[in-house]
Design an enzyme around this catalytic site. Sequence first.
Site, PDB file in Angstrom:
ATOM      1  N   LYS A  89       0.678  -1.218   0.069  1.00 17.84           N
ATOM      2  CA  LYS A  89       0.046  -0.103  -0.123  1.00 17.84           C
ATOM      3  C   LYS A  89       0.914   1.580  -0.009  1.00 17.84           C
ATOM      4  O   LYS A  89       1.608   1.394   0.555  1.00 17.84           O
ATOM      5  CB  LYS A  89      -0.764   0.323   1.303  1.00 17.84           C
ATOM      6  CG  LYS A  89      -2.150   0.967   1.277  1.00 17.84           C
ATOM      7  CD  LYS A  89      -2.992   0.992   2.355  1.00 17.84           C
ATOM      8  CE  LYS A  89      -3.596   1.907   2.622  1.00 17.84           C
ATOM      9  NZ  LYS A  89      -5.033   1.678   3.825  1.00 17.84           N
ATOM     10  N   SER A 171      -9.600   1.777   3.013  1.00 15.71           N
ATOM     11  CA  SER A 171      -8.767   2.717   2.751  1.00 15.71           C
ATOM     12  C   SER A 171      -7.801   1.817   1.928  1.00 15.71           C
ATOM     13  O   SER A 171      -7.088   2.143   0.462  1.00 15.71           O
ATOM     14  CB  SER A 171      -7.864   3.638   3.494  1.00 15.71           C
ATOM     15  OG  SER A 171      -7.331   2.764   4.547  1.00 15.71           O
ATOM     16  N   SER A 195      -9.738  -0.842   7.193  1.00 17.16           N
ATOM     17  CA  SER A 195      -9.051  -0.097   6.002  1.00 17.16           C
ATOM     18  C   SER A 195      -8.594  -1.704   5.190  1.00 17.16           C
ATOM     19  O   SER A 195      -8.097  -1.501   4.354  1.00 17.16           O
ATOM     20  CB  SER A 195      -8.662   0.808   5.985  1.00 17.16           C
ATOM     21  OG  SER A 195      -8.635   1.713   6.403  1.00 17.16           O
TER      22      SER A 195
END
Length: 520
Positions: A89, A171, A195
């Site tokens: 990420k 996210s 997330s």
Amino acid sequence: MGDLQAVRGHLPGLLNATLDQLLEGLEKNHFTSVQLTKAYLTRIDQVNETVHAVVETNPDALAVAKALDDERASGSVRGPLHGIPVLVKNNIATKDKMGTTAGSHLLIGATVPRDAFVVQKLRHAGAIVLGKANMSQWANFRARGFNINGWSANGGQTHAAYHPDQDASGSSSGSAVAADLGLAWAALGTETDGSIICPAQRSSVVGVKPTVGLTSRDLVIPVSEHQDTVGPMARTVRDAAYLLQVIAGKDDCDKYTAGIPRIPDYVAACRDTLKGARIGVPWKAIQEGLEKNPRYASEVEGFKQTLPILEAAGAVLVEADYASATKDIRDLEMPVMGADFRVNLASYLSRLVTNPSNIHTLEDLREQTQKHPLESFPERDTGIWDNILDKQKWDNTSPEFKEKYDRLQQLGGPGGLPALLDQHNLVAVAMPSIMAPMWAAVVGCPGITVPMGHLKETEPVHEENGLVETGPGVPYGMSFLGRRWAEDDLLGLAYGFEQRTRVREREVKRVVVPSAEIEA
């Protein structure tokens, strides 16, 4: 020609390839890590204009793969992840030719002192850091509402693959979509509250949200030191366990990891442990969630219809409700996260080696975000930051913080998950994934989501800011939540559920699927 066909017959399809399959191919010389990496890079090229799951790929990935192939050829293999491409990420620092921006143009060109600890562990294990996965900008901690879900200024709008304009959730949006479409073997995500769990379920993959402190947050762009955690996102429970095994561990740069009691064999924990397992089902909290969001009715119904599978496997389902109300916890959670964010962000920014935009505080970040032409302001507002700076005003060094945090822990602990587990002698609590994350997040407990199904063709389409959140074909998941440091317990339950349902093996339609495969 016959030999070539035989080799091709042993090449796993990358949409659902497991680590065990990839390892077998590498060990038997059916293909190399260079060939595997090339295939993944091509797959990214084929679909990224549609799904925007990957912000950038590592320009050194093929060179790293070649070096790892040479190591393997010389008889040196570092472990199961040797020569295996993984995405991380875009809030997890890498000291290489890639950026770490949390999706903001204001961190383009900023450099970090070293790899994040979890990335160091990946590289030490022989994994190839293939690229950076897109994310909801600032880990969904900028704008009010959902108008930033899956979107980042320098990554674009991530879409999941099961419905046109599908909300990938956030996210860790890009990490989930990339794992689903086989753009890498697996990916790292981060979670503060939902997330990992939420985007994983919306892309029909497995996501593990570890106990806070099991995985280091060193040089991970933060939201909240009390809730942030780094975890794996993969297509199977076993593969998620492989990745968790590598990234878990104590780090002197993250004091929360000092509490790790031991690190079990997570891969060995992937055995069916449903028989005799006491699993709580908190119907009151599920009903509260449904009353607030009626669009999740089909997911709750799917959850109800799936519970008999657990019972048939020998699990003992116990109706057991949390003492605290969802709203009471939510009302405290956001101020606590905001208090952490203001301080934790400044701490991260202070460690940058270069900082071209000269951002040092949340005040700096807000001011420059609102002025930057590519940051989509005011269409995407800075409402969360505005509240922290203009209304709340206190942070986690203020006297107000302890009172609020202690109250949150009371609601989340004696009123929440830990108490429920203890009072009813449960190994885990099961919930629809869309409603599960908060109960584990606020007390730092672990959770895992496993694919449970897809919404039916008759499902009405529910849009949020132009993105389809629920509609025909959209996946949903089941979550198991457990005690701190009990990831192995959850993996066993999730593995048993996965083996009985095999949702990812069902024939489902995707809007886009990459076609490139390994060319041996």
